[in-house]
Structure formats: C-alpha cells, structure tokens
Design an enzyme around this catalytic site. Structure first.
Site, PDB file in Angstrom:
ATOM      1  CD  GLU A  32      26.427  -6.422  38.382  1.00 54.67           C
ATOM      2  OE1 GLU A  32      26.578  -5.596  39.316  1.00 54.67           O
ATOM      3  OE2 GLU A  32      26.731  -6.155  37.201  1.00 54.67           O
ATOM      4  CG  HIS A  37      35.607  -8.461  31.746  1.00 58.91           C
ATOM      5  ND1 HIS A  37      36.430  -7.701  32.533  1.00 58.91           N
ATOM      6  CD2 HIS A  37      34.436  -7.782  31.663  1.00 58.91           C
ATOM      7  CE1 HIS A  37      35.800  -6.596  32.899  1.00 58.91           C
ATOM      8  NE2 HIS A  37      34.579  -6.618  32.393  1.00 58.91           N
TER       9      HIS A  37
END
Ligand SMILES: Cc1ncc(C[n+]2csc(CCOP(=O)(O)OP(=O)(O)O)c2C)c(N)n1
Ligand SMILES: [Mg+2]
Lengths: 322, 305
Positions: B75, B144
């Site tokens: 990321e 999430h």
C-alpha cells in the site's frame, strides 16, 4: 571504466568542496541564530552525492533526505537560494516554507529533501514510472540512509521497481549511524547490499569516500537504467562528521573514531591526492577551485541575507493548486 | 480552491443511461483515460479481475497493461509511486481495496501528497486520485467496514469526495482526475450495486458543491455517501406525517459547500446531521460546529452570550 578526464575530475572535486563549504557556513549561520528549525550536515559524505549525480541530467530526478544539502548541490542547485531557504527568506527555493529539511528544486529534478525517513523512496520509484510511461530515458535516484534502509518503503519500492523494471537507483548512504543507533544494532548483516538479490536486481557495495568509486558504480547503474534494464541497489559506506543535528552531544561514538575517518578517509583529501598524483590537477589548480568555491559561498550567503523574509502564508492558495 | 465549471448549461437535459454505481465509476475512468494519455490506473487486482468491486472491469482490454496495472500488496509503495508519478507529470488513479488499509499508506498521503505543494513553496502539483471504499453492512467485520473520512478531512492539502449516486460518482470522479490536487475518493461498498440514471458521455460535476437531493421546508438533513439513501427513505416516511424534510447530500467534504448548508438551514431552522462513521470526532461534528458558528439566529446568539 575509462580514466576520468581532467575536466570531470576537477568538477567532481569542485562540487564536493562546495558542499563542504556550504555545510561549514550553514553551521556558522546556525550558531548565529539565523537559521530556523534544524540542520543536518552532509560533511563527510560528499563522495556519494557527487559521484552519483555527476551522471544525471537536469531532467533526471532525485529524492533526498533530512540530510539533503549535498544531494541538492550535486543536482545543480544554486547555493544562494539554498541559504535563503535556510534563513527563511522569500528568495529561497521554497519561499522559506520548507527550510533545510524540505528543499526542493523541481527545475533541476530535485523532488525534495524529506522530513520522513524513507519517505522519498516510493516517490522516486513513481518518478521512474513516469520515465518509462512516457517512453523517455530519464532516470530517478533515491538517496536514503542506513536508517532509511530499514523502512518498509524500501522493501515495497525495490520490489515494485524490479517487477516493473523501473529506471531507479536506490542509493543507501551507510554513514554508520541512524541518529544515535549504530548499524550493528540495526542490521544482522554487515553488507546491506546483499538484500538486492532478494529482489532480483544488482546490489553493489562501494567505498563512498572515494568519489572515483561512486562515480564508476553509478555510471553502470545509470546506464543500465537508461537502457531499460531496471533498478540497482547501491550501498555506499561513508561517515558523517558532525553530530546528527547541530548540538548533538554524540554520546554514541568516540572522538577517536571521528578523527580516524577524518584523517584517513576524508573524501576531499582522497580526491586531492589522486588528482595531483595522477596529474589531473596541480596544487595551484586546486587552490584556485577552493578560492572560487569560497567566493561562490560568500556570494550565496550575501544573496540570502539580502532576501526579504518569507511572506505570510495565504490560505488556501499556498496549500491547494488553483 | 478552484471549482471546475460544469460543462452543461442549466436546464439542458443530457442523454442518460441507467447504470450501477460501480459501472458509472468505470465509465468516468474510461472517458478520462481516452481523453488524457497521462491518466493511468493501478492497484491490487484491478487489471484482469477488474478490482475487488468490479469498477475497473474491461479497462485492461481497452487500454492495455501499461495503463492498467496490477500491483503487489504494497500500500505505501503504490500510493507513494502515485505521488512520484503525479509530481513528475502523470495523473495516476490508485485504488486501495479497502479504506481500512489506508493506515499502511498514510505517510505518503499525509506528509507527502498533501504537503508537497505548500512545503515546496508552490513548485509542485500532485494531481492524483486515491480511490477506495468504506462502510459497513456487508458482514465484513471491523477491519473491512470502517468509515474513515474524518482522518482525511483533517489533513490540509487533500480534497475529499464521497458520492452517493451513480451520476454523482461519475461526474465527481472525472473532476477529481482533472483536479491538480491529491483527491481522496471514498466510495461505499454497498452502493456499488445501486442503480441510477447517469449522463452519457462527458459528465463533470464541480468539487465543492453539495446537492439538494430532496426539497423540504421543515427540516434539513445533512448527510453524504450511503446515508443519503436512508435519509431519502426517512424523508418519505416523514412526508406521510406531513413533515417536509430537505435532504442535502454534501458529495464533497473538502472543499465544503458551506453556502448550500447554511442557505437550507436558514430556510428550515432545523438540522439533523447523519453519517455512518463513529460519532466521536466525526465529520458530522464539523458540520454541527459550522451550523452553530454561522447559522444561529442573532437572537439566539444574544441569548447565549
Ligand atoms: C519516519 C521517521 N522516523 C523517525 C524520524 C526521526 N529521525 C530523523 S533522522 C533519523 C535518523 C535517520 O538515519 P539515517 O537514515 O541513517 O540517516 P542519517 O541521519 O544517518 O543521514 C531519525 C530516526 C523521522 N524523521 N522520520
Ligand atoms: Mg545513517
């Protein structure tokens, strides 16, 4: 590699000497309370930035670090505008907004020093993506320290650059310490360049105190990058003379160690020796370069001191592009 | 902050087609990539697979692997590469699969992308878009499902967009790509399969304009992203009881369209702020503070003092 020609050799010396004098003068200005924030001196490491940047064009990119004055000068910056930035003047590279730790000179491809250790590494990788994406032969170089080498950004960026064959040089300047932490406490291996094998790119360890060596190693890596063969990891062994920051009590190392590096492995002394013994320059040539550099530095300081203080920040236009 | 002009004159009805929210986003990417060769898209599983939510489906076929790139699971590496690419002339759109993963990339967002322009004294532009999605309701559990808009809203130098409808998603993404600043574009995982009429062809909505999704005189509901759907439902229910709620969809959190909020509240004199995120230090509190500072009647102010 073919021997260095006279002009190139003398130029390498000139730039190293400019960095050394810049740092000496910056420390002095700091002592006079004229510099805002903090400064990190590059003195002792000149052979790295100079040997690498000698192969770069103005349209190639670098990312630099908190210890960034040397990279900035080696990439072609004007020392007057650099001093002006240190002094917080409107005439500085960043209009006094950044200071020592954030000097950028985008006109020369310098994408900035960085206050975040390891922060510039992915940015150089992205610049290298621009190089391939636009079909150019431009290259990017990311300089970082031994401390920076232990950031996750290096792992992610080396892998990304390797799989995408990006034209980027990852140049680790191992100056033996990250702030106060010696490399032996931060790495389980002695040779950091061994890491390159794990990413599928060449890894080279080089004596950063001899600019001929860094120049030779960078020549190969830059040529490789320009011809589309991808990244290289270079680890230059070097040493910083000053404390981590101005005023560092330096309890983590001995005076003897510092003196030993200064006496036996000083990049300027080493260069002067081979320049004269290989008859690339006479003592008189070197003395002339030294005088010219001193004059340039003094001119730069005068320019900086004459500059207007940074203007008040305007919001939002100084933060957001219109 | 500049606001880009809408291309169409007021009143003129564009041709529309019904699309899913995910499709509308893909449409914006496709049109912007056709228009500007410097636009490229990268992220995890976005190429052949079309992304975890199908937004980039089909783009690889049209634009090829140079412009539509899968990345490793890195990321900060990929967001940082987008910063570097943007600084050097490209317009990257980088996708993070879940906003919950932004923590891994945050330095590049906060200290690099957002601050380069200011700290370099205006020498730099960082025209990149970071697309990701958040929100709960799909049983994905806490790692999430978060709504993290407040994290980004707090950082000077970023713009922040959170569209609720397919048409807004398309028009705002196109503008985000053309914007010269780093734009955080937060989608909602449970909006991807919602449908709506979307203008065909070029469709640009200026960043920084809220949209009155329903007119009303009794109450202003200020909201954004998926909560707009619920606010409209609630407004229908209230209407059955004779209460007319105005539903104001912010669409862009930074820059914030203060005028539309204040104008609505000056009309209705009542405000309800609704968001999906944790209430404490949420962006809703920012809206409440704006209302308190700028929309209280003078009489109320005098009483309070
Ligand atoms: C992300 C981050 N962590 C910590 C610091 C504080 N810090 C500044 S410089 C430095 C040491 C860096 O060491 P190295 O990368 O070897 O560079 P050197 O100072 O030796 O040139 C540290 C810990 C920082 N600026 N950024
Ligand atoms: Mg170090």
């Amino acid at each position: 590699m073919s021997a260095l020609d006279r002009a190139t050799a003398l130029e390498l010396y000139r730039v190293m000497r400019t960095i050394r004098q810049f740092e000496a003068r910056a420390v002095q200005l700091f002592g006079e309370n004229k510099i805002w924030g903090t400064i990190h001196s590059y003195a002792g490491q000149e052979g790295v930035a100079v040997g690498v940047c000698a192969h770069l064009r103005d349209d190639d990119w670098i990312t630099s670090t908190h210890r960034g004055h040397g990279h900035c000068i080696a990439k072609g910056a004007d020392v007057g505008r650099m001093f002006a930035e240190l002094l917080g003047r409107e005439t500085g590279y960043c209009r006094g907004r950044g200071g020592s730790m954030h000097i950028a000179d985008t006109s020369k491809g310098n994408l900035g020093a960085n206050g975040i250790v390891g922060g510039g590494i992915p940015i150089a990788t992205g610049a290298a993506l621009t190089a391939t994406y636009t079909g150019s032969d431009r290259v990017a170089v990311s300089f970082f320290g031994d401390g920076g080498a232990n950031q996750g950004t290096l792992h992610e960026s080396m892998n990304l650059a390797a799989i995408w064959k990006l034209p980027v040089l990852f140049v680790c300047e191992n100056n033996q310490y990250a702030e106060t932490n010696p490399v032996k406490d931060a790495f389980a291996v002695e040779d950091i360049s061994l890491r390159a094998a794990g990413y599928g790119m060449p890894g080279v360890r080089v004596n950063g105190q001899d600019v001929r060596e860094t120049y030779r190693v960078a020549a190969d890596a830059v040529a490789r990058a320009r011809s589309g063969l991808g990244p290289t990891f270079i680890v230059a062994e070097t040493y910083r003379y000053e404390g981590h920051y101005y005023g560092d009590p330096q309890v983590y190392r001995t005076k003897d160690e510092i003196e030993d590096w200064r006496a036996k492995r000083d990049p300027l002394v080493i260069a002067r020796t081979w320049l004269t013994t290989d008859r690339l320059a006479s003592e008189a040539d070197l003395a002339r370069v030294d005088r010219e550099v001193d004059a340039e530095i003094e001119k730069g300081v005068a320019f900086a001191e004459a500059g207007e203080p940074a203007s008040p920040i305007r919001l939002p236009e100084d933060v957001y592009a219109g | 902050m500049s606001v880009q002009p809408a291309v169409r004159a007021e009143g003129e009805k564009p041709a529309t087609r019904e699309m899913f929210y995910a499709e509308a986003l893909g449409d914006a990417l496709r049109l912007e990539m056709r228009r500007d060769p410097n636009v490229l898209v990268f992220g995890e599983d976005i190429a052949q697979h079309g992304g975890a939510f199908g937004v980039t489906k089909g783009l690889l076929d049209e634009f090829g692997p140079k412009r539509i790139r899968n990345t490793p699971i890195s990321e900060i590496g990929i967001v940082g590469a987008a910063v570097g690419a943007a600084l050097t002339g490209l317009r990257p759109v980088v996708e993070l699969m879940y906003v919950d993963f932004a923590g891994l990339a945050m330095d590049q967002v906060v200290n690099q992308a957002a601050q380069n322009r200011f700290m370099f004294g205006g020498q730099a532009r960082v025209p990149m878009v970071l697309r990701t999605q958040g929100g709960s309701g799909r049983g994905n559990a806490a790692q999430h499902s978060k709504s993290l808009e407040a994290w980004f809203a707090h950082v000077a130098g970023l713009k922040l967009v959170m569209p609720a409808t397919p048409a807004d998603a398309k028009g705002l993404l196109a503008s985000a790509i053309r914007d010269d600043n780093p734009v955080i574009f937060l989608e909602h995982k449970l909006l991807y399969r919602t449908k709506g009429d979307v203008p065909v062809g070029e469709h640009l909505l200026p960043l920084g304009t809220a949209d009155v999704k329903r007119q009303g005189r009794d109450l202003t509901i200020v909201t954004w992203s998926r909560e707009v759907v619920f606010a409209l439902e609630a407004a229908d229910n209230l209407a059955a009881e004779g209460i007319e709620a105005e539903v104001l969809d912010l669409r862009t959190l930074v820059p914030l369209d203060k005028e539309t909020i204040l104008a609505s509240i000056r009309k209705t004199h009542r405000a309800l702020v609704v968001h999906e995120a944790i209430k404490r230090a949420g962006y809703g509190a920012e809206i409440v503070s704006l209302i308190v500072e700028e929309a209280f009647d003078r009489a109320a102010k005098e009483l309070a003092s």
